[in-house]
Design an enzyme around this catalytic site. Structure first.
Site, short mmCIF file in Angstrom:
data_model
loop_
_atom_site.label_atom_id
_atom_site.label_comp_id
_atom_site.label_asym_id
_atom_site.label_seq_id
_atom_site.Cartn_x
_atom_site.Cartn_y
_atom_site.Cartn_z
NE ARG A 135 -0.75 11.43 -119.49
CZ ARG A 135 -1.53 12.08 -118.73
NH1 ARG A 135 -1.67 12.89 -119.03
NH2 ARG A 135 -2.23 11.42 -118.53
NE ARG A 137 -2.09 12.64 -113.13
CZ ARG A 137 -2.10 13.42 -114.11
NH1 ARG A 137 -1.98 12.31 -115.43
NH2 ARG A 137 -3.30 14.04 -114.51
CG PHE A 186 -3.34 19.85 -114.20
CD1 PHE A 186 -3.81 20.08 -114.31
CD2 PHE A 186 -2.89 18.46 -113.61
CE1 PHE A 186 -5.01 20.06 -114.62
CE2 PHE A 186 -4.20 17.38 -114.42
CZ PHE A 186 -4.88 18.12 -114.72
CD GLU A 243 -2.45 15.88 -111.33
OE1 GLU A 243 -2.11 14.82 -111.13
OE2 GLU A 243 -1.84 17.04 -111.86
CD GLN A 258 0.51 9.66 -114.50
OE1 GLN A 258 -0.33 9.59 -115.08
NE2 GLN A 258 1.26 9.73 -113.96
CG HIS A 298 -5.09 10.04 -111.71
ND1 HIS A 298 -5.73 10.95 -111.05
CD2 HIS A 298 -4.62 11.21 -112.73
CE1 HIS A 298 -6.07 11.89 -111.32
NE2 HIS A 298 -5.54 12.14 -112.67
CG LEU A 327 -9.24 10.67 -113.83
CD1 LEU A 327 -7.64 9.53 -113.82
CD2 LEU A 327 -8.54 11.62 -114.62
CG HIS A 343 -4.56 7.36 -115.87
ND1 HIS A 343 -5.43 8.58 -115.76
CD2 HIS A 343 -4.07 9.05 -116.05
CE1 HIS A 343 -6.12 9.51 -116.54
NE2 HIS A 343 -4.62 9.79 -116.61
C1 FAD Z 1 -10.16 10.19 -117.38
C2 FAD Z 1 -9.59 10.01 -118.48
C3 FAD Z 1 -9.04 11.77 -118.18
C4 FAD Z 1 -7.62 12.57 -118.25
N1 FAD Z 1 -6.87 13.48 -118.52
C5 FAD Z 1 -6.41 14.18 -119.05
C6 FAD Z 1 -5.99 15.44 -118.74
O1 FAD Z 1 -6.62 16.36 -118.73
N2 FAD Z 1 -4.53 16.06 -119.49
C7 FAD Z 1 -4.30 15.69 -120.38
O2 FAD Z 1 -3.18 15.50 -120.87
N3 FAD Z 1 -4.21 13.48 -120.60
C8 FAD Z 1 -4.89 13.36 -119.74
N4 FAD Z 1 -5.38 11.88 -119.70
C9 FAD Z 1 -4.92 11.63 -121.07
C10 FAD Z 1 -4.91 11.21 -122.20
O3 FAD Z 1 -6.39 11.41 -122.12
C11 FAD Z 1 -4.65 10.33 -122.68
O4 FAD Z 1 -3.72 9.44 -122.66
C12 FAD Z 1 -5.06 10.32 -124.46
O5 FAD Z 1 -6.52 10.72 -124.72
C13 FAD Z 1 -4.38 8.86 -125.59
O6 FAD Z 1 -5.33 9.62 -126.90
P1 FAD Z 1 -4.39 8.61 -128.44
O7 FAD Z 1 -5.31 9.47 -128.81
O8 FAD Z 1 -3.38 8.19 -128.35
O9 FAD Z 1 -6.33 7.25 -128.04
P2 FAD Z 1 -7.61 7.28 -127.42
O10 FAD Z 1 -7.70 8.62 -127.74
O11 FAD Z 1 -7.73 6.16 -126.65
O12 FAD Z 1 -7.65 6.35 -129.00
C14 FAD Z 1 -7.78 5.43 -129.40
C15 FAD Z 1 -7.86 4.97 -130.43
O13 FAD Z 1 -7.57 3.40 -131.17
C16 FAD Z 1 -8.49 3.55 -132.19
N5 FAD Z 1 -7.81 1.51 -131.43
C17 FAD Z 1 -7.32 0.94 -130.63
N6 FAD Z 1 -7.80 0.44 -131.53
C18 FAD Z 1 -7.98 -0.38 -132.21
C19 FAD Z 1 -8.24 -0.86 -133.84
N7 FAD Z 1 -7.45 -2.53 -133.11
N8 FAD Z 1 -8.85 -1.24 -134.55
C20 FAD Z 1 -9.04 0.10 -135.21
N9 FAD Z 1 -8.89 1.39 -134.28
C21 FAD Z 1 -8.33 1.53 -132.78
C22 FAD Z 1 -9.71 3.65 -131.21
O14 FAD Z 1 -11.06 3.65 -131.45
C23 FAD Z 1 -9.66 4.93 -131.19
O15 FAD Z 1 -10.70 5.67 -131.75
C24 FAD Z 1 -6.84 11.45 -119.09
C25 FAD Z 1 -6.91 9.86 -119.78
C26 FAD Z 1 -7.51 9.40 -118.89
C27 FAD Z 1 -8.37 7.79 -119.49
#
Ligand code: FAD
Ligand code: FES
Lengths: 232, 577
Positions: B391, B282, B116, B251, B236, B238, B248, B349
Site C-alpha cells: 500500500r 515503504r 508522500f 512518512e 506492510q 512501515h 509510528l 503496520h
Molecule cells: C500509526 C498509524 C498511522 C497511520 N497513518 C496513516 C496515514 O497517514 N494515511 C493513511 O492513509 N493510512 C494511515 N494508516 C493506516 C490507517 O490508519 C488504517 O489502516 C485505518 O485507519 C484502519 O481503519 P479501519 O476503519 O479499517 O479500522 P480501525 O480504525 O482500526 O477500527 C477498527 C474498529 O473495529 C472494532 N472492532 C475490532 N474487532 C471487533 C470485534 N471483535 N467486535 C466489535 N468491534 C470490533 C474496533 O472497536 C474499532 O472500532 C496509519 C496506521 C497507523 C497504525
C-alpha cells in the site's frame, strides 16, 4: 529497578469498598505506567482491569489519576514519577471495575453541545475556503481525544456531576471558532443552562490535566466571551 | 438480549463510521457494534494524510494517482478498484471538508497537500504534493469528524460490545453474536445486511504501530467459517517505527524533507531509489534499512537501527506540521527531533490482505467472485484489492471513505429488499462454549506467555524478509501454539469487564490470522511488493500475477485457490524508482 505500584482496586461485584493493592514491579526508567499495569496484569494479577488501546496517547482510553494527577498511563513515564507510583480511577465518574469508569455521562455532555459543524448553506462544489489564520484560531481545540482527564480534574464537576465540564466546552470552542460554523445560537442552550459553562470557576486544573496540551481554561474563557458578545 | 437492525456495522473506525453514515442516508435502520468507544479506534492514530489528486499545490491527475497506486502495489492491484478509487477519493476528501474536517490550509484557503512515499507526477518523474493533511493527526480528525456526523444523525451505537460470532447459513449472513464487556452478557443481533469494518492485525508481531486491540477478530471469525482470506502474505512494515517501541513516525516527516541516514551519516536511499530516494515506497525503504543494518552500517552500540534526520528542517515546520511525532520522540526516547536525529526501524503496520470483496464491498468466497448474501466488508479488514502487494501511504484513509461508502450504500440497498431471518438464542451456543471453556480451564498456559511467543516467533520468521526454512518452522510453531491454546487459562472468572477473557479470545484470532499469513507466505514462491522471499528474489509474473485465497481446512491444514488480477490501463513493468 523495582518500583512499588499501588493501585486503587474495586470490584463492585465482589466487594462493596474500594481498596489499595500494592505490587512490586521490575521497571525501566523509560517504561510507561501502562507498561507497569500490563506487567501486573500479564504476570502477577490478571484480574486487574483497565482500558487501553493505542499505547501512545492518541485514543484517550487510559486517563487515570497517577500520583494525584490526571494523566494518560501510556504517556506517564516511570522516570518522572519515582519509585512509588499510585494509580486511581478518574474522580467524579462511577467506577465500573478497578481503573475502568463509566463514560456514558461524559459522552452525553459531549453530545449536548452539538459537536458537529452546523452550516445549512449549500456547500460549494469544491472545498469551502478558509485562511490559514482562521484555521489557526481553533487549532488546539481540535486536538482533543475525549479522554476525560480535564473534566474529571474539575472541582466544580466533582461537586456537581451534571456540569457539562471542560471537555464538552472545548468541543463547543472547536466549532464556535471555526469560520465555517454557524451554530453558536444552537449551542447556547446547553452552554447557558444551569449545568453549562457559567459554572466554571477558572480553577485551571483542566489546563494542567490535558495530555494534549490544549489551553482548556483559555478556550472556556473565549467561549464565555463569544456568548456575551454573541459576535457571530 | 436480542437486537434487530436493518444494517449492522462491526467496527467504529473510519471505514465503519463511513459505512454507517451512508447506509443511514439510504433511509434504513443502522447500528454500529464496536469493542471500543468509537473515538478510541485506531484510525485516530493515522498521522500523515489522505491522498487525492486535488491539484491544490501543483498539477495533479487521478490517472497519475492510479499509476502510482498500481506500481506501488507491484502490479497486484486490481485496476478497476484503483481507477474508481482515484476518481472518487477526490470527492470524498471534499466531502470530509464539507462535514467540517479541519484540514490544514494553503494561503489561498484551499486544502494543503504534502508529498508522500510513492506518489509522483507524470507517471514517476518526481514526487508530487498529494496528501491532504491536518498536521500529523489527519486520522484523528477523520475519526472525530465522522463520529461527529454520526452523533448528528443519531446513529445507534453498541459500544464495548465484542463481536464473537457471525451467523452464516446457506451462504447468507443473518446476524451476529456479541459479548458485552460491562456485563459479560452475550447478545444476539439480527441484521438484513452486515458490514465488517474491524481493522487490521498488527499485534501478530512484536514490534508494531498498531493498537493492542488490533487482533484480526473478524478476519479470523470468517476464516473459521470457511470464507477465504486474500493476499495475506502481503503485510506492510512501515520504515519509520520509533526504535525499539515501534510507535509510528509518519512518512509525512520524509514528505516534509526528512532524510534517512546510516551509521556513517550517509543518505543511503540514494543508492536504492535514485529518483525519489527517501520517498520510495515503504517495502523498498524497509528492506533498504534492513540491508544497511545487515551490512554493519547501522547505528548504536549494536548497530541495529538507522536514523531519521529532521534537524535540517526549520523548527517551525516540525512544530506546526509534525507536532505529535516530535512529541513521541521526545517523550518515549528523550530525543528532540529539531536537534537530534531519531532512531528508527521498520514496524508491523498494515494488512494489504484480508476478507475478499468486490468494489461494492460484497464479500466473495472464491476466484469467481461468488458473493455471500448480505455480507460486506471495508477498510483494513477487507481486500478489494486496491493496495495490491504494497500500500502507498495515504491510500488507506482514502480506502476507508471510498470503499466504506460503497459498502454502506450497497448494504443498505440490499437490506431494503431483504427480510430478517429467524434464529433463536441457540446461536449463542458456540460463543458461550468458547467462553466457558476458557473460564473453566485449569493448569494450562497463560495468555500473556502464549502471545509473547507468537509475537516473537512471527517477528523472527515472518517479517520483512522471508525464507522457506523459517516459514516452515513457523507453521510448526503455530501448530504447537494452537494445541496449547486449547488449554489456555485465565485467572479472572468474573463477568464485569473481564478484560483477561477478552485478551484470551483475541489471542485465538491472532493465531488464525498468523496461520493464514505464514502459509500464504510459504506458498508464494516469488518476491513482490511487501513479500520478499530471499530464496525467490525475483517477481514472477508468469506464475504469480494472481491473488492468493487461503482457506482453513480441518486438522490445522489450509488450501489455496487463486483469483485473477484485474489488469487494464497499466501493463506490469519492472518497478524502479
Ligand atoms: C500509526 C498509524 C498511522 C497511520 N497513518 C496513516 C496515514 O497517514 N494515511 C493513511 O492513509 N493510512 C494511515 N494508516 C493506516 C490507517 O490508519 C488504517 O489502516 C485505518 O485507519 C484502519 O481503519 P479501519 O476503519 O479499517 O479500522 P480501525 O480504525 O482500526 O477500527 C477498527 C474498529 O473495529 C472494532 N472492532 C475490532 N474487532 C471487533 C470485534 N471483535 N467486535 C466489535 N468491534 C470490533 C474496533 O472497536 C474499532 O472500532 C496509519 C496506521 C497507523 C497504525
Ligand atoms: S492507550 Fe490510547 S491514549 Fe493511552
Amino acid at each position: 529497578m523495582q518500583v512499588t505500584l499501588k493501585v486503587m482496586r474495586h470490584d463492585p461485584a465482589k466487594n462493596a469498598k474500594p481498596g489499595w493493592q500494592t505490587y512490586s514491579v521490575e521497571a525501566e526508567p523509560m517504561d510507561r505506567v501502562l507498561d507497569l499495569l500490563h506487567k501486573v496484569k500479564w504476570y502477577q494479577d490478571s484480574s486487574l482491569a483497565f482500558r487501553r488501546s493505542c499505547g501512545h496517547g492518541i485514543c484517550g482510553s487510559d486517563a487515570m489519576v497517577i500520583n494525584g494527577v490526571n494523566q494518560l498511563a501510556c504517556k506517564a513515564l516511570v522516570k518522572n514519577l519515582g519509585m512509588l507510583i499510585q494509580v486511581e480511577p478518574l474522580h467524579g465518574l462511577p467506577v465500573e471495575k478497578d481503573l475502568i469508569v463509566n463514560m456514558e455521562g461524559f459522552f452525553a455532555a459531549y453530545r449536548s453541545v452539538k459537536p458537529y459543524l452546523i452550516n445549512e448553506e449549500q456547500p460549494p462544489e469544491r472545498e469551502r475556503l478558509q485562511s490559514p489564520e482562521d484555521r489557526a484560531v481553533f487549532d488546539t481545540s481540535t486536538k482533543c481525544i475525549l479522554c476525560a482527564a480535564c473534566t474529571t480534574s474539575c472541582p466544580v464537576f466533582w461537586v456537581n456531576g451534571s456540569y457539562i465540564g471542560p471537555a464538552a466546552i472545548v468541543q463547543a470552542h472547536r466549532f464556535i471558532f471555526d469560520s465555517r460554523d454557524k451554530g453558536l445560537r444552537e449551542r447556547m442552550q446547553a452552554l447557558n443552562a444551569s449545568t453549562g459553562l457559567w459554572r466554571c470557576r477558572t480553577a485551571y486544573n483542566c489546563t494542567e490535566a490535558c495530555p494534549r496540551g490544549i489551553p482548556v481554561t483559555k478556550a472556556i474563557e473565549e467561549v464565555k466571551r463569544a456568548m456575551i458578545y454573541d459576535r457571530f | 438480549m436480542a437486537h434487530e437492525h436493518d444494517v449492522i456495522v462491526v467496527g467504529a473506525g473510519g471505514s465503519g463510521l463511513t459505512s454507517a453514515l451512508y447506509a443511514a442516508n439510504q433511509g434504513v435502520n443502522v447500528a454500529v457494534v464496536s469493542k471500543l468507544y468509537p473515538t478510541r479506534s485506531h484510525t485516530g492514530a493515522a498521522q500523515g494524510g489522505i491522498g487525492a489528486a486535488l491539484g491544490n499545490v501543483e498539477e495533479d491527475h487521478w490517472e497519475w494517482h492510479m499509476f502510482d497506486t498500481i506500481k506501488g502495489g507491484d502490479y497486484l492491484t486490481d485496476q478497476d478498484a484503483a481507477e474508481l478509487f482515484c476518481k472518487e477519493v477526490i470527492d470524498a476528501v471534499i466531502e470530509l471538508e464539507h462535514m467540517g474536517l479541519p484540514f490544514d490550509r494553503l494561503p489561498s484557503g484551499k486544502i494543503a497537500q504534502r508529498r508522500f512515499g510513492g506518489h509522483t507526477k507524470e507517471f514517476g518523474k518526481a514526487a508530487v504534493h498529494r496528501a491532504a493533511h491536518a498536521a500529523d493527526r489527519t486520522g484523528h480528525m477523520i475519526l472525530q469528524t465522522l463520529y461527529q456526523q454520526c452523533v448528528k444523525e443519531g446513529i445507534t451505537f453498541y459500544n464495548e460490545y465484542h463481536v464473537t460470532d457471525l451467523i452464516l447459513e446457506g451462504g447468507v449472513a443473518q446476524g451476529l453474536v456479541a459479548y458485552e464487556l460491562a456485563s459479560g452478557e452475550l447478545h444476539t443481533f439480527k441484521a438484513k445486511a452486515i458490514v465488517v469494518a474491524s481493522g487490521g492485525y498488527g499485534r501478530a508481531w512484536k514490534t508494531t504501530s498498531n493498537a493492542y486491540t488490533l487482533t484480526g477478530d473478524m478476519q479470523a471469525i470468517l476464516y473459521r467459517k470457511g470464507i477465504p482470506l486474500e493476499d495475506m502474505e502481503f503485510y506492510q512494515f512501515h520504515p519509520t517505527g520509533l526504535f525499539p517501541l515501534g510507535i509510528l513516525l509518519t512518512e509525512g516527516a520524509r514528505g516534509e524533507g526528512g532524510i534517512l541516514r546510516n551509521g556513517s551519516g550517509e543518505r543511503f536511499m540514494e543508492r536504492y531509489a535514485p529518483t525519489i530516494k527517501d520517498l520510495a515506497p515503504r517495502d523498498m525503504v524497509a528492506r533498504a534499512m534492513y540491508m544497511e543494518v545487515r551490512e554493519g552500517k547501522g547505528v548504536g552500540p549494536r548497530k541495529d537501527y538507522v536514523l531519521l534526520d529532521l534537524t535540517h528542517l526549520p523548527p517551525e515546520t516540525i512544530h506546526n506540521k509534525l507536532p505529535d511525532i516530535a512529541e513521541f520522540a521526545q517523550i518515549y526516547l528523550g530525543v528532540d527531533p529539531t536537534k537530534q536525529p531519531v532512531p528508527v526501524m521498520p514496524t508491523a503496520h498494515y494488512a494489504m490482505g484480508g476478507i475478499p470483496t468486490t468494489v461494492n464491498g460484497e464479500v466473495v468466497t472464491d476466484g469467481n467472485n461468488t458473493v455471500v448474501k448480505g455480507l460486506y466488508a471495508a477498510g483494513e479488514v477487507a481486500c478489494v484489492s486496491l493496495h495490491g502487494a504494497n500500500r502507498l501511504g495515504t491510500n488507506s484513509l482514502g480506502d476507508l471513505v471510498v470503499f466504506g461508502r460503497r459498502a454502506g450504500v450497497a448494504a443498505a440497498k440490499f437490506a431494503k429488499d431483504a427480510e430478517f431471518y429467524d434464529f433463536t438464542s441457540e446461536v449463542l451456543g458456540p460463543s458461550r462454549e468458547r467462553i466457558e471453556k476458557i473460564l473453566n480451564a485449569q493448569g494450562g498456559p497463560s495468555v500473556a506467555d502464549m502471545r509473547a511467543e507468537l509475537q516473537q516467533t512471527m517477528q523472527d520468521r515472518a517479517s520483512v524478509f522471508r525464507v522457506e526454512s523459517l516459514l516452515q518452522e513457523q507453521t510448526e510453531v503455530l501448530k504447537e501454539l494452537f494445541d496449547k491454546y486449547e488449554k489456555v487459562v485465565v485467572q479472572d472468572r468474573g463477568t464485569k469487564y473481564n478484560t483477561e477473557l477478552v485478551e484470551a479470545i483475541e489471542l485465538g484470532y491472532l493465531l488464525e490470522v498468523s496461520e493464514a499469513t505464514v502459509h500464504s507466505c510459504l506458498n508464494r514462491r516469488e518476491s513482490r511488493g511487501a513479500h520478499a522471499r530471499e530464496d525467490y528474489p525475483e517477481r514472477n509474473d508468469k506464475e504469480w500475477l494472481k491473488h492468493t485465497l487461503v482457506y482453513k481446512c480441518p486438522n490445522r491444514a489450509v488450501k489455496f485457490a487463486y483469483k485473477e488480477v484485474v489488469l487494464g490501463k497499466f501493463e506490469p513493468k519492472a518497478r524502479t524508482y
